[in-house]
Design an enzyme around this catalytic site. Structure first.
Site, mmCIF file in Angstrom:
data_model
loop_
_atom_site.group_PDB
_atom_site.id
_atom_site.type_symbol
_atom_site.label_atom_id
_atom_site.label_comp_id
_atom_site.label_asym_id
_atom_site.label_seq_id
_atom_site.Cartn_x
_atom_site.Cartn_y
_atom_site.Cartn_z
ATOM 1 N N ALA A 63 0.823 -1.214 0.000
ATOM 2 C CA ALA A 63 0.000 0.000 0.000
ATOM 3 C C ALA A 63 0.852 1.258 0.000
ATOM 4 O O ALA A 63 0.379 2.342 -0.361
ATOM 5 C CB ALA A 63 -0.911 -0.006 1.228
ATOM 6 N N LYS A 64 2.116 1.145 0.393
ATOM 7 C CA LYS A 64 2.979 2.309 0.503
ATOM 8 C C LYS A 64 3.314 2.941 -0.852
ATOM 9 O O LYS A 64 3.760 4.094 -0.897
ATOM 10 C CB LYS A 64 4.264 1.951 1.246
ATOM 11 C CG LYS A 64 4.040 1.521 2.691
ATOM 12 C CD LYS A 64 3.408 2.622 3.530
ATOM 13 C CE LYS A 64 3.364 2.231 4.999
ATOM 14 N NZ LYS A 64 2.788 3.309 5.852
ATOM 15 N N ASP A 65 3.094 2.204 -1.945
ATOM 16 C CA ASP A 65 3.267 2.814 -3.272
ATOM 17 C C ASP A 65 2.400 4.058 -3.406
ATOM 18 O O ASP A 65 2.794 5.046 -4.031
ATOM 19 C CB ASP A 65 2.854 1.829 -4.374
ATOM 20 C CG ASP A 65 3.916 0.786 -4.658
ATOM 21 O OD1 ASP A 65 4.952 0.770 -3.967
ATOM 22 O OD2 ASP A 65 3.703 -0.016 -5.584
#
Length: 332
Positions: free
Chosen positions: A47-49
């Site tokens: 999710a950090k993208d």
């Protein structure tokens, strides 16, 4: 809503639009229907993208960075990988201060993506000069033409998920979602997604997951930052020993803590029962769902969405390694 199946300009155009998959066996005994938002389908497998791309592109629009600039950040691994990947594509240097409780798999991944990695002790106070927070700040100060992402105290962390994850879940569930379960670390995912969903339907319950050894649950319930709550724990990307301003506690309804051991075994259970190779924090999220169900948070009409933050391949030296599990005392 479908992911881009045509030709893309570069890999960054594949960020977002992740699938929502119904869970069957692992939630069979629980009331309601359960769906996993698989953030491992992002090109950086987490999710950090979303936040990394949003924050960097915001800095580009404002003229803060340009080709040749250096990106500096504090990370437990996933944000670092996203930043390293984006830096390679866009022509930036990347320097990361990472916690020593991060898996060796994550550390090796960061180095393979060309990032300069500084490993810092996890079990020190946030204001200790050796902490990864302070190390990152010091690096940024002495590095010309650099920017410190500062995900724990960056409102753009929340905004990224408000603009992407929230709308995606609302459309994917046709607005029928009743509960959202998210692991809370920096707080950006749960806060941004919750803000959007609560605007669409204030009745949606936002259920946070915290780690035993973290201060977030008590702070949410009492407003007290209790240092006595702090103790070492193994789960990465979940819980905190400080209060991040990128967590909007007002949009979160409840917190539930999970243990390292239960989260690890539940992650393994996800693989065996659903065929989804999930990360450590995904195990924590499903474990929390089981605990919330026991406390009668759900009924047969509930539609529960669980965000699975990353991919299990990043934990091959940890929860998917029998020797590591035995060393932690997890095997009875």
């Amino acid at each position: 809503m479908t992911r881009n199946q045509g030709i893309t300009e570069n890999i960054l155009q594949l960020v977002g639009q992740t699938p929502l998959v119904k869970l069957h066996q692992i939630t069979k005994a629980l009331p309601g229907k359960y769906y996993a938002k698989l953030e491992a389908f992002n090109p950086g497998q987490s999710a950090k993208d979303r936040i990394a791309l949003h924050i960097i592109e915001d800095a580009e629009r404002k003229g803060i960075i340009k080709k040749g600039s250096t990106i500096v950040e504090t990370t437990s691994g996933n944000t670092g990988y996203s930043l390293a990947m984006i830096s390679l594509v866009k022509g930036y240097k990347c320097i990361l201060a990472i916690s020593d409780k991060s898996s060796q798999d994550k550390i090796d991944l960061l180095k393979s993506m060309g990032a300069e990695v500084h490993i810092c002790p996890a079990n020190v106070a946030p204001d200790d000069p050796k902490s990864y927070y302070e190390v990152a700040k010091a690096i940024q100060k002495r590095t010309k033409n650099s920017i410190y992402i500062n995900q724990y105290f960056n409102e753009l962390n929340i905004e990224a998920h408000y603009r992407s994850t929230g709308p995606e879940i609302w459309k994917q569930t046709d607005g029928k979602i009743t509960h959202l379960i998210v692991a809370s670390g920096t707080g950006g995912t749960i806060s941004g997604t919750a803000r959007y969903l609560k605007e669409q339907n204030p009745k949606i319950k936002i259920l946070a997951v915290d780690a035993v050894g973290s201060v977030l649950k008590k702070y949410h319930e009492t407003g007290v930052f209790d240092k006595n709550e702090i103790s070492p724990y193994k789960i990465e990307g979940l819980g905190k020993n400080l209060i991040p301003t990128s967590t909007d506690f007002d949009v979160i309804d409840f917190f539930e803590k999970v243990t390292d051991k239960e989260a690890a075994f539940t992650a393994r259970e996800i693989v065996q029962k659903e065929g989804i190779f999930a990360g450590y924090t995904s195990g924590a999220v499903v474990q929390a769902a089981k605990q919330y169900a026991k406390m009668n948070y759900f009924d047969e009409n509930s539609m529960i969405v669980l965000i699975f933050p990353d991919h299990g391949s990043r934990y091959m030296s940890k929860i998917y390694n029998d020797r590591w599990m035995e060393q932690q005392g997890f095997f009875d």
